[in-house]
Every structure is written in structure tokens, then in C-alpha cells.
Design a protein around this motif. Structure first.
Motif, mmCIF file in Angstrom:
data_model
loop_
_atom_site.group_PDB
_atom_site.id
_atom_site.type_symbol
_atom_site.label_atom_id
_atom_site.label_comp_id
_atom_site.label_asym_id
_atom_site.label_seq_id
_atom_site.Cartn_x
_atom_site.Cartn_y
_atom_site.Cartn_z
ATOM 1 N N GLY A 112 39.730 33.949 44.106
ATOM 2 C CA GLY A 112 38.541 34.330 43.840
ATOM 3 C C GLY A 112 38.636 35.938 43.447
ATOM 4 N N ILE A 113 39.541 36.433 43.801
ATOM 5 C CA ILE A 113 39.663 38.238 43.510
ATOM 6 C C ILE A 113 40.250 38.079 42.220
ATOM 7 C CG2 ILE A 113 41.126 40.079 43.638
ATOM 8 C CD1 ILE A 113 41.097 39.517 47.073
ATOM 9 N N GLN A 114 40.999 37.269 41.664
ATOM 10 C CA GLN A 114 41.692 37.120 40.447
ATOM 11 C C GLN A 114 40.601 36.937 39.433
ATOM 12 O OE1 GLN A 114 45.178 34.674 40.453
ATOM 13 N NE2 GLN A 114 46.232 36.363 41.273
ATOM 14 N N ALA A 115 39.529 36.055 39.883
ATOM 15 C CA ALA A 115 38.696 35.608 38.763
ATOM 16 C C ALA A 115 37.828 36.878 38.479
ATOM 17 C CB ALA A 115 37.769 34.533 39.520
ATOM 18 N N ALA A 116 37.609 37.479 39.677
ATOM 19 C CA ALA A 116 36.367 38.653 39.628
ATOM 20 C C ALA A 116 37.085 39.733 38.655
ATOM 21 C CB ALA A 116 36.199 39.209 40.809
ATOM 22 N N LEU A 117 38.283 39.955 38.781
ATOM 23 C CA LEU A 117 39.188 41.126 38.065
ATOM 24 C C LEU A 117 39.134 40.594 36.413
ATOM 25 C CD1 LEU A 117 41.694 42.453 40.639
ATOM 26 C CD2 LEU A 117 39.744 43.687 39.740
ATOM 27 N N LYS A 118 39.496 39.370 36.510
ATOM 28 C CA LYS A 118 39.724 38.864 35.055
ATOM 29 C C LYS A 118 38.393 38.535 34.228
ATOM 30 C CE LYS A 118 42.840 35.254 36.199
ATOM 31 N NZ LYS A 118 43.226 33.734 36.116
ATOM 32 N N ALA A 119 37.305 38.411 34.871
ATOM 33 C CA ALA A 119 36.119 38.094 34.043
ATOM 34 C C ALA A 119 35.773 39.343 33.075
ATOM 35 C CB ALA A 119 34.936 37.859 35.021
ATOM 36 N N PRO A 120 35.729 40.625 33.477
ATOM 37 C CA PRO A 120 35.494 41.110 34.702
ATOM 38 C C PRO A 120 34.126 41.207 35.160
ATOM 39 C CG PRO A 120 35.760 42.880 33.303
ATOM 40 C CD PRO A 120 35.888 41.786 32.611
ATOM 41 N N LEU A 121 33.795 41.200 36.475
ATOM 42 C CA LEU A 121 32.459 41.199 37.045
ATOM 43 C C LEU A 121 31.837 42.783 36.545
ATOM 44 C CD1 LEU A 121 32.507 39.876 40.600
ATOM 45 C CD2 LEU A 121 31.929 38.715 38.290
ATOM 46 N N PRO A 122 30.478 42.568 36.186
ATOM 47 C CA PRO A 122 30.106 43.910 35.924
ATOM 48 C C PRO A 122 30.201 45.013 36.847
ATOM 49 C CG PRO A 122 28.246 42.336 36.307
ATOM 50 C CD PRO A 122 29.627 41.499 36.319
ATOM 51 N N PRO A 123 30.139 46.434 36.225
ATOM 52 C CA PRO A 123 30.247 47.553 36.986
ATOM 53 C C PRO A 123 29.175 47.365 37.894
ATOM 54 C CG PRO A 123 30.374 48.023 34.625
ATOM 55 C CD PRO A 123 30.095 46.722 34.563
ATOM 56 N N GLY A 124 29.469 48.033 39.109
ATOM 57 C CA GLY A 124 28.449 48.061 40.268
ATOM 58 C C GLY A 124 28.361 46.687 40.993
ATOM 59 N N SER A 125 29.347 45.562 40.533
ATOM 60 C CA SER A 125 29.268 44.306 41.343
ATOM 61 C C SER A 125 29.977 44.603 42.591
ATOM 62 C CB SER A 125 29.715 43.244 40.577
ATOM 63 O OG SER A 125 30.987 43.615 40.056
#
Ligand SMILES: NC(=O)c1ccc[n+]([C@@H]2O[C@H](COP(=O)([O-])OP(=O)(O)OC[C@H]3O[C@@H](n4cnc5c(N)ncnc54)[C@H](OP(=O)(O)O)[C@@H]3O)[C@@H](O)[C@H]2O)c1
Length: 257
Positions: A112-125
Motif C-alpha cells: 500500500g505504501i509503495q503504491a502511494a509513493l509510485k503513483a504518486p498520490l497528490p501533494p497534501g494527500s
């Protein structure tokens, strides 16, 4: 200042029952657009009736997590999915029973953490990761009191450390994603996990689950109240910084580190 969660895309793993479902209900009430990932399709059908989108799948599957997170780009990703630990003294654990929780909770946390960093999630997420009050104890007496929990305590502590590692990556790369750890400081609600864990200790003590919880925590903490507290964590700007937060019925939210 309060953050409005209206129309925010939020993904909740393990949102089909227990604490995950309570968070889903509280966030739907705030107008968020929720997607739940869990495995049991029948329970997901009930969640859809509440107004959430659902995906039947396993949160330990990296391809699934990468795809869902990249497609939805949630402003909040809640990594709540967790297994029920095998409860037994250390000399009655096999490596398979001891490591089961690592192969579910820690594995799902990692991907889950890797998916968030890879996407990456938008700033402020924000990425919220379910740890446990069991991971917060450091006095030998209290740790001994958790002696039936096998790999659970260390697994939940590892998830906490992983949030710090992820925050290091996020700030080094200027991503602006904040990883935060949810630490219930008492057992919550009447979930499958609670019945299994508290039931094991209660049986050893020769008391009811209710009596065990009353003696250990001084009273109940409902799923509903927990869901409300997590929603406050997301909407109240005072909690936008900080990594680990404790949740308790009578004391509310506490910054732990
Ligand atoms: N209840 C407490 O007092 C307490 C205290 C401290 C920490 N926690 C933590 O809070 C989280 C939720 O606990 P809970 O008490 O609500 O547990 P629960 O009632 O057993 O619910 C677990 C949820 O996670 C889902 N799940 C489990 N493994 C999954 C996987 N591999 N992929 C996708 N979904 C999965 C389950 O759905 P499916 O089985 O259908 O997939 C279910 O929706 C856990 O991480 C737990 O360790 C709970």
C-alpha cells in the motif's frame, strides 16, 4: 481550520466490517467518495448499499494496489486491512502461525505504501496505516501481558516504523504525501479481531470478554466513536502533521510521535 472531506476520493482497505466499516460510514456521512477493498464479496454488497464503491480483492496483492491507487489517486488512502492473529504462548507457535500476521498486515502495508509513493498520490494527500496499542507498550510487565499475541505486536510496530520510512521518502522526493499511523490505545468495538484476541486472554483469566475489557481498559470504545475520531484526524488541521496518533474513548486523539 477544518478540512472539508466532501467529494474527496478515499480508498479504505478492509472497509467491509469492523473498524474499516466504521470509518467508511463516518466518511460517507461527510460526503467523501469511498472505495472499499476487501475479499468477501457478500460483505462488499452490503457496503455498496451504503453508497461506497467496492473492489473484491486482496490488499496484499501489489498489482491490485498499484492499479487502484494509480487510477483513483485518492487524497486519503487508509491501509486498515488486517488479519486475525493466531493466539498462543510463544512455545505453542509454529513459524507459520507466528508469521501469518506479517504475511497479511505488514505485506499489505508495504504494498500500500509503495503504491502511494509510485503513483504518486497528490501533494497534501494522507496515508493512514492501522497499527495497534499493542505496538506502543515498552514496559516488560505490559509486554508480558500480551504474551499470547505471537507475531502481532512486532508486526504492528513494524508498520509504525514503515510510516516513518515512507515519510522520509516523501520528503526527500518533495512529494508532500503524509504517512500517519492509527494506534487504538484500547480494543475497539466488537469486531471479529477483538472477539478472537480478547477472547483468548479472557479464557486464560477465566473471565468473560466484557470483564477482561473492563479490567484492562476501564470501559468500551465503540466502532462508531473510533470512526468519528479518525474522521476528525483527517478534517482537523491540527492533525495534518505528526506521524502516530493514539485513539481512546475518554481521551480522544493523542499525538504519539
Ligand atoms: N478492533 C480492535 O480493537 C483493533 C485494535 C488495534 C488495531 N486494530 C487493527 O485495525 C484493523 C481492523 O481491525 P478490525 O478489528 O476491524 O478487524 P476485522 O473486523 O477482522 O476486519 C478486518 C477487515 O480487513 C479485511 N481484510 C483482512 N485481510 C484482508 C486482505 N488481505 N485484503 C483485503 N482485505 C482484508 C476484512 O475483510 P475480508 O476478510 O473480507 O477481506 C475486514 O474488512 C486491523 O488492521 C487491526 O489489526 C484493531
Amino acid at each position: 481550520m477544518a478540512r472539508d472531506l466532501q467529494d474527496e476520493p478515499i480508498v479504505v482497505t478492509g472497509g467491509s466490517r469492523g473498524l474499516g466499516l466504521a470509518m467508511v460510514e463516518a466518511l460517507l456521512a461527510r460526503g467523501a467518495r469511498i472505495t472499499v477493498i476487501a475479499r468477501n464479496a457478500a460483505q462488499l454488497a452490503d457496503v455498496e448499499k451504503l453508497g461506497a464503491a467496492t473492489i473484491a480483492g486482496d490488499a496484499t496483492d501489489p498489482a491490485l494496489m498499484d492499479r487502484v491507487v494509480a487510477e483513483i489517486k485518492p487524497s486519503v488512502l487508509i491501509l486498515n486491512a488486517g488479519a486475525t492473529p493466531f493466539m498462543a504462548p510463544i512455545d505453542e507457535q509454529s513459524w507459520e502461525t507466528f508469521s501469518g500476521i506479517w504475511n497479511s498486515d505488514v505485506k499489505a502495508g508495504l504494498y500500500g505504501i509503495q503504491a502511494a509513493l509510485k503513483a504518486p498520490l497528490p501533494p497534501g494527500s494522507r496515508v493512514l496505516i492501522a497499527s495497534s496499542g499493542a505496538a506502543f507498550v515498552n514496559q516488560p510487565q505490559i509486554v508480558r501481558g500480551l504474551r499470547l499475541s505471537g507475531g502481532y505486536t512486532g508486526a504492528k510496530r513494524t508498520l509504525w516504523l514503515m510510516a516513518h520510512f515512507a515519510n522520509g521518502c516523501s520528503s526527500e522526493r518533495g512529494l508532500g504525501i503524509r504517512f500517519q499511523v492509527l494506534v487504538p490505545l484500547q480494543m475497539v468495538g466488537n469486531t471479529k479481531l477483538l472477539q478472537h484476541v480478547a477472547g483468548a486472554y479472557a479464557q486464560r483469566e477465566g473471565v468473560s470478554v466484557e470483564a477482561h475489557l473492563q479490567a484492562r481498559y476501564g470501559g468500551p470504545f465503540s466502532e462508531h466513536e473510533y470512526g468519528q475520531q479518525v474522521t476528525t484526524l483527517l478534517s482537523d488541521e491540527r492533525y495534518a502533521a505528526g506521524t502516530a496518533f493514539g485513539f481512546k474513548s475518554n481521551t480522544g486523539i493523542t499525538l504519539l510521535d
